[in-house]
Every structure is written in C-alpha cells, then in structure tokens.
Scaffold this active site. Structure first.
Site, PDB file in Angstrom:
ATOM      1  N   LYS A  22     -21.320  12.912 -10.543  1.00 38.67           N
ATOM      2  CA  LYS A  22     -21.561  13.221 -12.033  1.00 38.67           C
ATOM      3  C   LYS A  22     -20.900  12.049 -13.051  1.00 38.67           C
ATOM      4  O   LYS A  22     -21.627  11.436 -13.852  1.00 38.67           O
ATOM      5  CB  LYS A  22     -21.107  14.368 -12.591  1.00 38.67           C
ATOM      6  CG  LYS A  22     -20.920  14.482 -14.047  1.00 38.67           C
ATOM      7  CD  LYS A  22     -20.299  16.190 -14.384  1.00 38.67           C
ATOM      8  CE  LYS A  22     -20.082  15.920 -15.961  1.00 38.67           C
ATOM      9  NZ  LYS A  22     -18.404  15.361 -16.179  1.00 38.67           N
ATOM     10  N   ASN A  23     -19.463  11.690 -12.603  1.00 36.48           N
ATOM     11  CA  ASN A  23     -18.918  10.993 -13.526  1.00 36.48           C
ATOM     12  C   ASN A  23     -19.324   9.657 -13.237  1.00 36.48           C
ATOM     13  O   ASN A  23     -18.962   8.520 -14.133  1.00 36.48           O
ATOM     14  CB  ASN A  23     -17.475  11.126 -13.685  1.00 36.48           C
ATOM     15  CG  ASN A  23     -17.070  12.507 -14.473  1.00 36.48           C
ATOM     16  OD1 ASN A  23     -17.953  13.065 -15.204  1.00 36.48           O
ATOM     17  ND2 ASN A  23     -16.026  13.065 -14.257  1.00 36.48           N
ATOM     18  N   CYS A 120     -16.776  18.736 -23.064  1.00 40.39           N
ATOM     19  CA  CYS A 120     -15.708  19.970 -22.639  1.00 40.39           C
ATOM     20  C   CYS A 120     -14.602  20.028 -23.883  1.00 40.39           C
ATOM     21  O   CYS A 120     -13.971  18.851 -24.227  1.00 40.39           O
ATOM     22  CB  CYS A 120     -15.117  20.079 -21.227  1.00 40.39           C
ATOM     23  SG  CYS A 120     -16.427  20.314 -20.036  1.00 40.39           S
ATOM     24  N   ARG A 125      -9.411  15.033 -28.159  1.00 38.41           N
ATOM     25  CA  ARG A 125      -9.634  14.066 -26.978  1.00 38.41           C
ATOM     26  C   ARG A 125      -9.911  12.822 -27.489  1.00 38.41           C
ATOM     27  O   ARG A 125     -11.089  12.352 -27.954  1.00 38.41           O
ATOM     28  CB  ARG A 125     -10.818  14.422 -26.149  1.00 38.41           C
ATOM     29  CG  ARG A 125     -10.517  15.617 -25.247  1.00 38.41           C
ATOM     30  CD  ARG A 125     -11.726  16.161 -24.438  1.00 38.41           C
ATOM     31  NE  ARG A 125     -12.096  15.171 -23.411  1.00 38.41           N
ATOM     32  CZ  ARG A 125     -13.000  15.278 -22.399  1.00 38.41           C
ATOM     33  NH1 ARG A 125     -13.774  16.534 -22.727  1.00 38.41           N
ATOM     34  NH2 ARG A 125     -13.257  14.693 -21.569  1.00 38.41           N
ATOM     35  N   ASP A 310      -9.790  17.632 -12.991  1.00 39.97           N
ATOM     36  CA  ASP A 310     -11.107  18.385 -12.987  1.00 39.97           C
ATOM     37  C   ASP A 310     -11.264  19.444 -11.562  1.00 39.97           C
ATOM     38  O   ASP A 310     -12.158  20.162 -11.459  1.00 39.97           O
ATOM     39  CB  ASP A 310     -12.313  17.417 -13.017  1.00 39.97           C
ATOM     40  CG  ASP A 310     -12.420  16.524 -14.007  1.00 39.97           C
ATOM     41  OD1 ASP A 310     -11.835  16.975 -15.033  1.00 39.97           O
ATOM     42  OD2 ASP A 310     -12.951  15.574 -14.054  1.00 39.97           O
ATOM     43  N   ARG A 403     -24.225  21.697 -16.430  1.00 38.99           N
ATOM     44  CA  ARG A 403     -23.900  20.174 -16.751  1.00 38.99           C
ATOM     45  C   ARG A 403     -23.410  19.445 -15.750  1.00 38.99           C
ATOM     46  O   ARG A 403     -23.834  18.256 -15.766  1.00 38.99           O
ATOM     47  CB  ARG A 403     -22.851  20.201 -18.013  1.00 38.99           C
ATOM     48  CG  ARG A 403     -23.375  20.811 -19.423  1.00 38.99           C
ATOM     49  CD  ARG A 403     -22.237  20.545 -20.266  1.00 38.99           C
ATOM     50  NE  ARG A 403     -21.402  19.034 -20.133  1.00 38.99           N
ATOM     51  CZ  ARG A 403     -20.278  18.842 -20.330  1.00 38.99           C
ATOM     52  NH1 ARG A 403     -19.633  19.488 -20.632  1.00 38.99           N
ATOM     53  NH2 ARG A 403     -19.920  17.496 -19.939  1.00 38.99           N
TER      54      ARG A 403
END
Ligand code: EPU
Length: 438
Positions: A22-23, A120, A125, A310, A403
C-alpha cells in the site's frame, strides 16, 4: 454501513498470498504524474486508497486502463492542474498520500496546488519537513484555507542539500519525487529507509530517473529533464504480511504467507519468535506456527529497520493474550496511536496506557464484543482480537480497514476463519471500475 462479524476461537490453517505494498502504491501512483508516456504498474493492491488516487489522476487528465485486478496502465502525457473540481479535493482531503501530489506536480509543472492531506487520525501529523525540503529545492510554499500551493520562479526546481530534522517517510518520498526532475544534484540526509522508499526509487529509476542510496540514510539524486514510460511491479506489503503473522500468533494454527520478502519482516519475525511463535523462512514465504502459550515481550516502535508503528496495534493485541506483563512504547508518533485500546478493553484486555507506553497484563482469553475500527491498523487489530476471542465480535467502521487490506475477509475465510462482512457497501460500484469506464 458494512460490519464484520467474527465467530472467534478457530485456529488458522492454509496459505495466504500477500498483495502489493500500500505505502509503495500510494507514492508511485502520484509519481506517475511525472512520467510522459504510459506507465504500467503491476502488483498494485486492490484497496480503496489506491482507487482514490487513480481517480484523482483521472481528474487531472490521466488516461487509464485496467489490464487485470492488479495491473493498471496510466498515461499521464496530458495531465494538467487547471480547474481541478471540488470532487477531486474531497478525495485529496480523505487520504494521507495526497501530499505526494505536491512533489509530483512541482516536478512536472513547476507549481502545485492541493488540499491538506487526510488519513488516519493519530493526533497532530505535521508536514513541516516536506515544506522545508521542497522550499530548499526552490519552491515557494504557501499553506492556508486548507490548501497547499507551491510555485517556482523558473518553472523548474533546482537541486539542493537537505537535512531532515525528523525521519519522515512522507517527506523523504515527496522530496525524492520532486528532485527527480530538478536541475542538478540533490542530497537528502537523515532520510527514512522503509522498503517502500526503495521501491519508489526503483520505480523512478526504471522510468529514467537517477536516484541512488535509497535504503540508506543518505539519498543522492541527479535530476533528469523528464521521465519516460515503462513497466514496474510493486513489492509485497510488509505490514499486510505482518498482520497475518500476528493473526496466526493470536488465533493459533499454521499458515504459509506467500509473496513476501522475508528480510522486510525480520523485526516482526524476531519479536514473534521471542513470544513463542515458530517462524520458518523461505525465499518468498514465511511459515508461521503457534501451538504453545504466548510469552510476554517489550517492544518499541522505530523507523525501519526498527519495529514498525503500523504493526503496533496488531502486536499489542497479541501481547494481550501472552503470559506475563509486556510493555509497548510508541516512539514514531507523538500523538495518540493507542485509541484502539479502549476497544480492546471491551473484549477483556488488561492494558494501561501512560502517554506513549502501553503496559499489558496478559489474559488467557479475549471475549467477543461490539467494537469499532478507529483507523486502518487499529481495525486490523480488532480483526485479530475477534479471531482469537471466545464468542462473537462485531466490528464497525470497517471502511478504515478496506483502505489498506485487499480482500481481508476472503483471505481469512480461506484460512478457515469464521468472518463475514454484512450489509451492502455505501459505494454502489468500486471507484476503480468507474475510473476505467470513464
Ligand atoms: N513528522 C514531522 N514532520 C513532518 C513529517 C512527519 O514531525 O514533516 C513526524 C510525524 O508526526 C511522525 C513522524 O514524523 O511523528 C513520522 O511520520 P512520517 O512522515 O514518517 O509518516 P507519514 O509519511 O505521515 C507514512 C505512512 C504511515 C506510517 C508512517 C510511518 C503513508 C501514506 N503513510 O506516514 O502509514 O505510519 O509513514 O511509517 O505512507 C498506515 O499505513 O497505516 C500508515 C499510517
């Protein structure tokens, strides 16, 4: 709204195939804006964050074609940033990775315009390191009214030496993307070293960029005039693999987790071994087995190659079932990444949080309850808790889980879990389908 219903207490058995990272995907899709030509991406995860980004590119004039569920062709020859519609901003506000549009637009157009990112909610952040880096490359950055805009005097960024005050995945990636087509040489020091940073660099290099040192703490980029098309296959998702490893640790059983790079899982594997989970590594798989009781452990999250933040909610959930007292320290996020513990406590977990430290007194069993997914990884932790718990667990707000996890319900069902998704989804049709059709 969709919910997951889990009848827990069944060990997991079989094989699960891990999807693309995903990232990496959420960095590479925006980076495709820099490519003049057709860019074919393989092993793209089918998750809502990538669908949202593909949709955003379409609003910017990209042409796309789905070749299979996980292979997409993107042609950004005619992308633009004029008159971008409100519907696109609604999407950029929803996801964290929309901040990569700034680096990509700056690299392609010498100017950028997008909203502040979403994602999230772990408290504050900041994006000060992104702004510092892009400013050093010659961009004039403005933040206001929920938008970020950037401009350059000459229409092209120029290379610079940048030291990041805080190790940041996002800032590292944004600066690499922007610098790929800047004039001259860029050196970025104190960068993040996550596998998806190496993947992004490899993607850019295969499209003609010259990015060296990704995976170390200094990255050197020699700017090229433009990027050309090509084909690139993404790496497997380290966190999805880690999540299934912790699911087996919590529920028991034996599962072969395939399409992984075991090296990326070293830190997770060694912690699980410490907790009495048996892990065997092959070239592209790990075999995870848990039969005996779980042992307590202490964990502190750190940037790669440290223990990933994570994976913090998932491992804390496993530790809540271990014999003895464990301590988990969240050292990446200043804000609150322990919100999910209130949900875990509803299932009988015995955890006390003080600032960035969770002290966990292991319990023999969790019991099913109605809980919610506070965010993506917190949601994964609820699934793990539900799989191991006695009785029925109902998880709400599962859109957060979707997601980042491709077909989590189907993959767990194939391992023998009693999990199902109830209720129709809000979106009548996945975004990916309409993106292709339009
Ligand atoms: N930070 C700053 N200033 C900045 C940027 C970051 O102070 O300009 C701080 C953050 O507040 C945080 C730390 O630095 O305390 C690390 O943040 P980082 O920038 O590395 O995180 P990110 O880029 O916002 C990405 C992932 C997250 C993952 C983190 C850490 C994406 C889209 N997101 O976020 O993924 O937690 O790196 O590995 O790639 C997830 O997948 O569940 C997820 C949240």
């Amino acid at each position: 709204m969709e919910k997951y219903i889990i009848h827990g207490g069944k060990p997991l058995h079989g094989t699960v195939d891990i999807s693309g990272a995903k990232n990496a995907a959420v960095a590479i899709i925006p980076a495709a804006i820099m490519v003049r030509g057709v860019c074919r991406l393989e092993n793209l995860p089918q998750i809502s964050d990538t669908d949202t980004l593909l949709h955003i590119l379409r609003y910017m004039g990209a042409q796309g074609r789905l070749l299979s569920g996980t292979t997409v062709e993107i042609d950004c020859t005619n992308v633009h940033m004029d008159h971008l519609p409100e519907e696109m901003w609604a999407m950029t506000r929803r996801i964290r990775a929309s901040y990569y549009l700034i680096g990509a637009m700056l690299g392609r157009f010498g100017a950028a315009n997008t909203t502040m990112p979403g994602g999230c909610n772990f408290g504050v952040r900041p994006i000060d390191q992104h702004i510092k880096g892009l400013t050093a490359l010659g961009a004039e950055m403005k933040v206001g009214g929920g938008f970020i805009t950037a401009s350059t005097k000459t229409g092209r960024l120029r290379g610079a030496t940048i030291y990041l005050d805080k190790i940041s995945v996002g800032a590292t990636i944004n600066i690499i993307i922007a610098a790929a087509t800047a004039e001259g040489r860029t050196v970025i020091e104190n960068v993040a070293r996550e596998p998806h940073i190496v993947d992004l660099a490899n993607f850019l290099n295969s499209m003609g960029a010259d990015v060296r040192g990704a995976g170390t703490d200094v990255i050197k980029i020699r700017g090229v005039k433009e990027l050309h098309g090509g084909t690139y296959a993404l790496i497997p998702d380290q966190i999805e693999a880690g999540t299934y490893m912790t699911a087996v640790a919590a529920a028991g059983g034996a599962v072969r987790i395939t399409n992984v790079i075991p090296k990326h899982l070293d830190c997770i594997s060694s912690k699980l071994r410490e907790m009495n989970v048996d892990i065997e590594e092959g070239d592209d798989y790990v075999l995870v087995r848990r039969e005996g009781p779980l042992r307590c452990a202490n964990i502190k999250t750190k940037p790669y190659p440290g223990f990933p933040t994570d994976m913090q909610p998932q491992i804390t959930t496993v530790l809540s079932l271990a014999e003895g007292a464990s301590m988990v320290t969240e050292d990446v996020y200043d804000g609150n990444r322990f919100k999910y513990i209130a949900e875990l406590k509803k299932m009988g977990a015995n955890i006390h949080v003080e600032d960035r430290v969770a002290i966990i007194e292991g319990t023999a069993n969790l019991t099913g309850a109605v809980v919610k997914a506070c965010d993506l990884r917190a949601g994964a932790a609820m699934v793990i808790a539900g799989l191991s718990a006695e009785g029925v667990t109902q998880i709400e707000d599962v859109q957060f889980i979707e997601r980042g996890y491709q077909n989590i319900v189907g993959k767990l069902q194939a391992l023998g879990a009693d999990i199902r998704c109830v209720d129709e989804p809000d979106e009548p049709e996945p975004l990916r389908t309409t993106w292709i059709a339009g």
